[in-house]
Design a protein around this motif. Structure first.
Motif, mmCIF file in Angstrom:
data_model
loop_
_atom_site.group_PDB
_atom_site.id
_atom_site.type_symbol
_atom_site.label_atom_id
_atom_site.label_comp_id
_atom_site.label_asym_id
_atom_site.label_seq_id
_atom_site.Cartn_x
_atom_site.Cartn_y
_atom_site.Cartn_z
ATOM 1 N N GLY A 213 0.857 -1.167 -0.105
ATOM 2 C CA GLY A 213 -0.079 0.096 -0.159
ATOM 3 C C GLY A 213 0.739 1.101 0.052
ATOM 4 N N ARG A 214 0.013 2.225 -0.057
ATOM 5 C CA ARG A 214 0.796 3.823 0.231
ATOM 6 C C ARG A 214 1.402 3.744 1.104
ATOM 7 N N ALA A 215 2.867 4.573 1.138
ATOM 8 C CA ALA A 215 3.569 4.903 2.165
ATOM 9 C C ALA A 215 4.254 3.670 2.982
ATOM 10 N N SER A 216 4.007 2.424 2.162
ATOM 11 C CA SER A 216 4.577 1.046 3.129
ATOM 12 C C SER A 216 6.214 0.944 3.008
ATOM 13 N N THR A 217 6.634 0.661 4.094
ATOM 14 C CA THR A 217 8.098 0.689 4.133
ATOM 15 C C THR A 217 8.841 -0.588 4.421
ATOM 16 N N VAL A 218 9.862 -1.244 3.815
ATOM 17 C CA VAL A 218 10.652 -2.277 4.379
ATOM 18 C C VAL A 218 12.155 -2.378 4.074
ATOM 19 N N GLY B 204 -0.441 -3.107 4.025
ATOM 20 C CA GLY B 204 -1.308 -2.064 4.070
ATOM 21 C C GLY B 204 -0.631 -0.791 3.882
ATOM 22 N N ASP B 205 -1.528 0.406 3.809
ATOM 23 C CA ASP B 205 -1.005 1.738 3.930
ATOM 24 C C ASP B 205 -0.211 1.909 4.978
ATOM 25 N N ASP B 206 0.831 2.541 5.068
ATOM 26 C CA ASP B 206 1.650 3.169 6.154
ATOM 27 C C ASP B 206 2.228 1.900 6.955
ATOM 28 N N SER B 207 2.213 0.725 6.395
ATOM 29 C CA SER B 207 2.822 -0.429 7.257
ATOM 30 C C SER B 207 4.346 -0.348 7.252
ATOM 31 N N VAL B 208 5.072 -0.601 8.230
ATOM 32 C CA VAL B 208 6.524 -0.746 8.324
ATOM 33 C C VAL B 208 7.047 -2.059 8.786
ATOM 34 N N ILE B 209 7.737 -2.781 8.135
ATOM 35 C CA ILE B 209 8.685 -3.724 8.504
ATOM 36 C C ILE B 209 9.961 -3.383 8.468
ATOM 37 N N ARG B 210 10.416 -3.340 9.717
ATOM 38 C CA ARG B 210 12.003 -2.816 10.062
ATOM 39 C C ARG B 210 12.735 -3.999 10.622
ATOM 40 N N GLY C 283 6.056 -15.624 6.486
ATOM 41 C CA GLY C 283 5.894 -16.724 5.812
ATOM 42 C C GLY C 283 4.975 -16.386 4.704
ATOM 43 N N ASP C 284 4.322 -17.440 4.044
ATOM 44 C CA ASP C 284 3.451 -17.033 2.609
ATOM 45 C C ASP C 284 2.225 -16.713 3.396
ATOM 46 N N ARG C 285 1.448 -15.795 2.409
ATOM 47 C CA ARG C 285 0.265 -15.257 2.515
ATOM 48 C C ARG C 285 0.092 -14.255 3.975
ATOM 49 N N PHE C 286 1.143 -13.690 4.075
ATOM 50 C CA PHE C 286 1.078 -12.800 5.521
ATOM 51 C C PHE C 286 0.571 -11.500 5.025
ATOM 52 N N TRP C 287 -0.375 -10.999 6.077
ATOM 53 C CA TRP C 287 -1.144 -9.804 5.580
ATOM 54 C C TRP C 287 -1.065 -8.782 6.693
ATOM 55 N N LEU C 288 -0.397 -7.683 6.483
ATOM 56 C CA LEU C 288 -0.048 -6.663 7.588
ATOM 57 C C LEU C 288 -0.909 -5.443 7.303
ATOM 58 N N GLY C 289 -1.985 -5.186 8.312
ATOM 59 C CA GLY C 289 -2.827 -4.040 8.288
ATOM 60 C C GLY C 289 -2.313 -2.789 8.250
ATOM 61 N N HIS C 290 -3.168 -1.731 7.928
ATOM 62 C CA HIS C 290 -2.744 -0.382 7.840
ATOM 63 C C HIS C 290 -2.371 0.295 8.947
ATOM 64 N N ARG C 291 -1.265 0.990 8.857
ATOM 65 C CA ARG C 291 -0.283 1.555 10.183
ATOM 66 C C ARG C 291 -0.094 0.646 11.168
#
Length: 339
Positions: A24-29, A42-48, A57-65
């Motif tokens: 999504g928008r503004a997502s960061t890895v 999702g939008d604004d999600s962060v993986i740091r 793993g597979d089919r990981f879903w990370l919600g907004h913010r």
């Protein structure tokens, strides 16, 4: 579709599955992160992953913010297959099994182990080093078992959560502040209104600082971590120097002293005054107008004194500040270089 911002850490870039990843928008890895097939960010999600690995793993879903992070010198984060994380949640330096549902506003803290086939209900906090055995619904702070759950219900709750967080309105636009070279403001952060950032301070990924009425003043060497939201609708927000505002914190008009730490997912109500040398534990809240005296560890909902702030906790707080001063410079160099 790639994240809006991908940055290396110590020369290591994230690894994405060859199969599609939706971002999504503004997502960061960042850094030593590995994402499995058919991930959804999702939008604004962060993986740091800046210091330890993050393996998703597979089919990981990370919600907004929502935020996935590690404990820099000690613990990475490992997540199994078919895991759904809702909005404004934090998965921090922990192990999560497969077929797990982590609902909105949940906090999973360092060293926790969440086994397979678990639902963690909205607003719950999984305390450090807790273990959540398989096959149950958990809720509360600290999270405790509520009842067993079977596979069909778990799949239904995952689907409902994904449907609820599938769309969000466009994010508010922000200003581009003029800052000195020692300050880091992430490209995905949004700052609006009268905002003053002290030397050596940092505003990390997908933060929102909205000085709608009063100003927001951030002291020297203070760090505001991913997805924290600071909104001023009255007198403003003032944060002292050498202070940490952790991931997904929400601050209204308040005063926070120097050398303090506001833990992951805390909510600080309007009119709160937090003295110097305070640690507010992850997931805690304050009441409007509450005063938190210095020299103590506070926690709970609403916050109460848990213990004196001993030498080891003070040392940890200093170490976090020093680490984020260094992180800020590394992130700024990478961001300016367009890496």
């Amino acid at each position: 579709m790639s994240p809006d911002l991908i940055l290396p850490h110590d020369g290591v870039r994230p690894v994405f599955s060859a199969r599609p990843v939706w971002c999504g928008r503004a997502s960061t890895v960042i850094g030593m992160a590995t994402l499995g097939a058919q991930a959804w960010l999702g939008d604004d999600s962060v993986i740091r992953a800046d210091g330890q690995t993050v393996v998703l793993g597979d089919r990981f879903w990370l919600g907004h913010r929502s935020t996935v992070h590690i404990a820099t010198k000690t613990l990475g984060t490992t997540v199994g297959d078919r895991v759904t994380v809702g909005r404004n949640a934090v998965v921090h330096a922990c192990t999560v099994g497969s077929d797990v549902v982590i609902e909105d506003d949940v906090i999973v803290l360092d060293g926790a182990v969440v086994e397979d086939g678990v639902v963690i209900e909205a607003g719950a906090t999984v305390f450090p080093r807790a273990r959540l055995p398989a096959g149950f619904v958990y809720g509360g702070s600290p999270a405790k078992p509520i009842r067993p759950i079977d596979a069909p219900e778990l799949a239904e709750r995952a689907e409902r959560l994904r449907e609820a967080s599938g769309e969000t309105p466009a994010p508010p636009q922000g200003d581009t502040p003029e800052v000195e070279d020692s300050v880091f403001v992430a490209r995905t952060a949004r700052l609006r209104g009268r905002i003053a950032l002290g030397a050596g301070s940092s505003v990390l990924f997908s933060c929102l600082l909205d000085a709608e009425v009063g100003p927001i003043v951030v002291g020297a060497d203070t760090n505001i971590q991913d997805n924290s939201v600071l909104r001023s609708r009255g007198e403003g927000i003032v944060i002292g120097r050498d202070t940490t505002i952790a991931h997904n914190v929400r601050l209204a008009d308040c005063r926070i002293g120097a050398r303090s730490l506001i833990g992951i997912g805390c909510v600080v109500a309007p009119g709160t005054v937090i003295a110097d040398d305070v640690m507010l534990a992850g997931g805690a809240t304050t009441d409007p107008g509450q005063l938190l005296d210095g020299g103590h560890l506070w926690g709970g909902r609403p916050a109460r004194i848990l213990a004196p702030l001993d030498a080891s906790k003070r040392a940890l707080m200093r170490e976090i500040v020093e680490g984020y001063c260094a992180h800020g410079q590394v992130f700024r160099q990478a961001q300016d270089a367009g890496l």
